[in-house]
Scaffold this motif. Structure first.
Motif: not given
Length: 613
Positions: A33-47, A184-192
């Motif tokens: 199991r991996v806990v990825p960086a919190r900066e990833l968006d949903l597309n990167e998690i899907k990959k 809601d974090g980085y799931y839907f954006r790179h930053n902001g």
């Protein structure tokens, strides 16, 4: 693997896994199991889910770090408390001024709250939701877990069309704890900018609500039976959902004066205090005219509850397999033994600008030049060709980005053949880059920077196994720890402005707007220390550097004892004059063994002497 060969291994977010490449590397070495960086968006998690068989666990609620986890040295170098060791002092929550103008909390992110995004997170393939509960109050943990459980079940039962989070439950989450507001974090954006809490919070927690939850008894209901017969041992049986245990206590005596009444006995047995249980039903069978001390009753109850807990938990225990015999490792090689006898270490320099490189080339004592791509490379083929003509015997190694996400991967795919032709090797800064080189079947030297943490002998063995030519010692080690680690096969950083943070959020964008221009920004803290910030637009991250450079020229005697294979100087934004002065100083000190005085310079020795918590 030696001590617990069948135990599942999870990789923490501290490992800075930023995509499928890094996940593949960890899968290859046996991670489940991996806990990825919190900066990833949903597309990167899907990959990650599409390209590996790993379980993926993601943060859904709690505090957010401004820096990529595992890449932060801010608290470590400024306050001596390391985020890598769970001791972060959170200097990012303080106020800073930017370019001598605005003073705000530019590094303070709001807390993460994704309860309204549960359908999207589940559909992305996330296997486990991670809620920050460490060092939080019980009422916070209870409420947050209860709310996420409720709405996960709601979505799984009724689907997205009927999924809706009530305003009352949102209010409940906000009431139990809110420091900086929610995002809601980085799931839907790179930053902001909207992710930041730029001012000190005025909100105060709802104390009455907290008291209401604190008064709740979080105990499991059990049934009990107590038998007290004269001249026999006291017996207490307790039962919970099919689990039952019986214990015996001291011998029950005949009462000489006042006999022990059933009501008094029951009242004492029911005093379960802060244990995990509370009696729902309690049957008492007692002779008349008996005596048993309150201490004995307490001990009987305590023993019964402990044994019940053990019985319940025992069914969840793993069967411990026979341990694998510990191997006798041998870390030294023929090459390493030669290193310890060599009088001078290899002398290497990392440069960040073309002008710095022109100053470095004439120094014949320099064996290797690392070219940092984040500042220098602009597809300048002619300049790299010039380097190869002028480098003489020096090796030229390209240094990869601190973070290797999709934009960086696409860029390096385009220039890979050129890299392979003109560079003698590559320095990696993460395992995404290592996996990328592996898939490219890269045949030249691979070096590892300080952020590819090699903290012990097993790490060193793995580095050799995976073909890493030179590894760089962690900057959080003091000289005693470096001695124990044994750096005779590694590189020791002896000069440079150390990166304190690598961030997905952009200070320039937060302060004003994104200019899409790479530039230096200066950040000042409350003690008037200036921290240079490089806005790296090519890979869309910021690098915040320490206000003072690491300088270890005065530690030559101790470094000689360590006998590193290589010493390294890192240049960031130094002028041509400073580059020449520093190179001359270190060349005289470590190569010519000519200890000389140096002009006053505001510097730090980092952790070389003082260590870290």
């Amino acid at each position: 693997r030696q001590q617990f060969p069948e135990m599942a291994v999870h990789v923490s977010t501290q490992a800075t896994v930023t995509g499928a490449l890094g996940a593949k590397f960890y899968e290859k070495i046996g991670v489940t199991r991996v806990v990825p960086a919190r900066e990833l968006d949903l597309n990167e998690i899907k990959k990650i889910k599409q390209e590996t068989n790993l379980e993926v666990e993601c943060f859904v609620h709690g505090a957010l770090c401004y820096c990529y986890s595992g890449q932060c040295l801010f608290s470590s170098l400024i306050g001596g408390r390391s985020g890598n060791r769970g001791q972060c002092a959170q200097p990012c929550r303080l106020s800073f001024s930017i370019n001598k103008k605005k003073t705000r909390d530019f590094l303070s992110l709001k807390d993460l709250c994704t309860i309204e995004n549960i359908p999207d997170l589940i559909d992305a393939g996330i296997d486990s939701f991670k809620i920050e509960g460490r060092m939080k109050q019980p009422q916070y943990v209870y409420t947050v877990v209860k709310m996420y459980r409720k709405y996960v079940d709601l979505y799984l039962l009724y689907g997205k069309n009927k999924f809706h989070v009530s305003r009352e439950d949102i209010r409940l989450l906000q009431s139990v704890y809110q420091r900086r507001g929610y995002t809601d974090g980085y799931y839907f954006r790179h930053n902001g900018k909207e992710m930041l809490s730029l001012n000190q919070p005025e909100y105060r927690e709802n104390e009455s609500f907290h008291s209401e939850i604190l008064d709740m008894k979080m105990q499991e209901k059990i049934n009990g039976k107590l038998i007290l017969k004269k001249e026999e041992s006291a017996k207490l049986s307790v039962e919970y959902h099919g689990f039952e245990v019986s214990v015996e206590g001291v011998v029950v005596q005949k009462a000489l004066n006042q006999p022990l009444g059933v009501d008094r006995i029951e009242k004492q047995v029911r005093k379960t205090g802060e244990s995990d249980f509370i009696f729902e039903k309690l049957l008492i069978f007692a002779d008349e005219d008996i005596f048993l001390s309150m201490k004995s009753i307490n001990e009987l109850r305590r023993t019964a509850l402990e044994k019940l807990k053990e019985s319940i938990l025992r069914c969840y225990f793993r069967k411990v397999p026979v341990r694998i015999q510990k191997n006798e490792y041998s870390y030294g090689t023929v090459e390493d033994s030669k290193i310890s006898d060599r009088r001078n270490p290899l002398f290497s320099v990392m440069i960040s600008t073309k002008e710095q490189l022109k100053q470095v080339i004439p120094f014949e004592s320099i064996d290797m030049i690392y070219i940092d791509c984040i500042h220098l490379m602009k597809d300048d083929y002619e300049f790299i060709e010039w380097i190869n003509k002028e480098k003489k015997a020096k090796k030229i190694v390209l240094v990869m980005p601190y973070i290797f996400r999709e934009s960086a991967i696409k860029y390096f795919e385009k220039i890979y053949s050129w890299i392979e032709e003109y560079f003698d090797g590559i320095m990696i800064r993460n395992y995404e880059e290592y996996q990328w080189l592996l898939e490219k079947e890269f045949r030249k030297e691979i070096h590892a920077d300080t952020g590819v943490y090699l903290w012990n002998q097993w790490d060193k063995e793995m580095a050799v196994k995976y073909g890493i030519q030179t590894w760089t010692a962690p900057v959080e080690f003091n000289h005693k720890e470096l001695k124990e680690l044994d750096v005779t096969s590694g590189c020791l950083l002896v000069y440079g402005y150390l990166p304190l943070m690598i961030t997905a959020n952009c200070i320039q964008n937060t302060m004003d707007r994104c200019t899409h221009k790479e530039q230096w920004i200066h950040m000042k803290d409350r003690k008037q220390a200036f921290f240079p910030v490089y806005n790296c637009c090519k890979y869309c991250y910021n690098v915040i550097y320490n206000s003072k450079p690491l300088m270890l020229h005065s530690e030559k005697a101790e470094i000689d004892k360590l006998s590193p294979k290589q010493i390294r100087i890192d240049f960031r934004f130094e002028s041509n004059e400073e580059v020449c002065e520093i190179l001359s100083l270190y060349q005289d000190t470590f190569i010519n063994h000519n200890i000389r005085s140096y002009k006053e310079y505001d510097f730090t020795k980092g952790h070389f002497r003082r260590g870290v918590k």
